[in-house]
Enzyme design. Structure first.
Site, PDB file in Angstrom:
ATOM      1  CG  LEU A 114     -47.689  30.336 -78.178  1.00 46.57           C
ATOM      2  CD1 LEU A 114     -48.059  28.939 -78.695  1.00 46.57           C
ATOM      3  CD2 LEU A 114     -48.932  31.200 -78.083  1.00 46.57           C
ATOM      4  CG  ASP A 115     -47.509  33.974 -71.797  1.00 47.76           C
ATOM      5  OD1 ASP A 115     -46.360  34.433 -71.856  1.00 47.76           O
ATOM      6  OD2 ASP A 115     -48.535  34.685 -71.838  1.00 47.76           O
ATOM      7  CB  SER A 116     -45.476  28.314 -69.168  1.00 43.49           C
ATOM      8  OG  SER A 116     -44.123  28.704 -69.227  1.00 43.49           O
TER       9      SER A 116
END
Length: 322
Positions: free
Chosen positions: A33-35
């Protein structure tokens, strides 16, 4: 372990509390998952990290907030605006969604971990180079606009492995005659696993257009209570769980355990099919033969085998403790 990642940290750094709580560095997750994103990480620990590609192959479920009227180079909030356009109507957005249900071609974001000529596309983009990313086939099983305020839209998406929700937001906005980028993203499910069953899921706020799931950034240092909560959240991989992931399981006869663990050529007479039905059939893993988990009669995972040419072959064996 089902773990609820909060917005802010990377997926990798989010695993730090698990490593500390369990005293191991051998931890892997099934899908980054992206930041800026939050939600479910299915985490595998120790020898179970061998199962990462099989759980990764299952479908994913998301909630996403799209900001219409502007597109960023990264297709998410931290990027630089590269294009603007008039806002679409709700009807235009709803009509655009029809083009993105089912099996479609999608061009991944330039800022992604995809490798081009041995380098990450994101590294090339940051250095000013324009990588040419080929389109890939993905499947969007369901797609709905559940809320809209004139500028932001809340989407619910169920999709196949390899789908970039950032690209989906970009393409939906373009199809609606506008531009767009993601401002919030929450993964709510991976195959049979649900976010509400995850450790720390209670920390996440309601995901709406108003809140956009924005909660507090987690503390850098986990408390003793949090470490205990993480340790208590670890569960064993059992035949029913394998079936829910679309894996056909075998049961090893107790009379052949010694031969199996000594690595002798496996025979079909050693195994019987697990009686539980396979409830989910994820797409086959590219370049791999479907593997079969092998469980002891006690329900403990003993390893995995594959069948080719009418014969069984070892994939891996988990040595018995003690």
């Amino acid at each position: 372990m089902l773990f609820a990642k909060e917005s802010g940290p990377t997926s990798f750094s989010s695993l730090g509390v698990i490593k500390k709580a369990l005293g191991t560095g051998k931890v892997g997750h099934t899908g980054t998952l992206d930041s800026f994103a939050e939600g479910l990480l299915v985490v595998l620990v120790g020898k179970m990290t061998r199962l990462v590609p099989y759980i990764t192959a299952t479908e994913k479920r998301y909630q996403a907030v799209v900001a219409f009227g502007s597109e960023t180079d990264t297709l998410e909030p931290s990027g630089q605006i590269i294009a603007t356009s008039p806002l679409p109507s709700r009807q235009q957005v709803e009509s655009a969604l029809d083009r993105f249900r089912g099996t479609i071609s999608q061009v991944p974001p330039l800022y992604s971990a995809i490798h081009v000529d041995g380098q990450r596309a994101s590294d090339l983009a940051r250095s000013g180079q324009q990588a040419q990313l080929p389109s890939r086939e993905i499947t969007v099983h369901s797609l709905a606009l559940t809320d809209f305020d004139g500028q932001h839209g809340l989407l619910e998406v169920t999709c196949s492995k390899g789908t970039y929700i950032r690209s989906l937001a970009r393409d939906i906005a373009l199809a609606a005659g506008s531009r767009g980028h993601l401002v919030a993203l929450r993964r709510t499910g991976v195959g049979p696993f649900r976010l509400e069953d995850a450790v720390f899921s209670q920390r996440l706020t309601a995901f709406t257009l108003a809140s956009r799931g924005q909660g507090e950034v987690p503390a850098a240092k986990a408390s003793q209570q949090e470490l205990e909560e993480v340790a208590a959240g670890l569960v064993q991989f059992v035949p029913g769980m394998a079936a829910a992931c679309g894996l056909e399981s075998l049961v090893l006869s107790s009379g052949h355990e010694t031969e199996f663990f000594q690595g002798r050529p496996p025979r079909s007479s050693w195994f019987t099919p697990w009686e539980g039905a396979v409830s989910v059939q994820p797409p086959p893993i590219e370049g791999q033969v479907r593997e079969l988990p092998v469980f002891l009669e006690t329900g403990e995972l003993a390893g995995m085998v594959k069948k080719a040419g009418g014969r069984f072959h070892y994939c891996f064996v988990i040595p018995r403790q003690g």
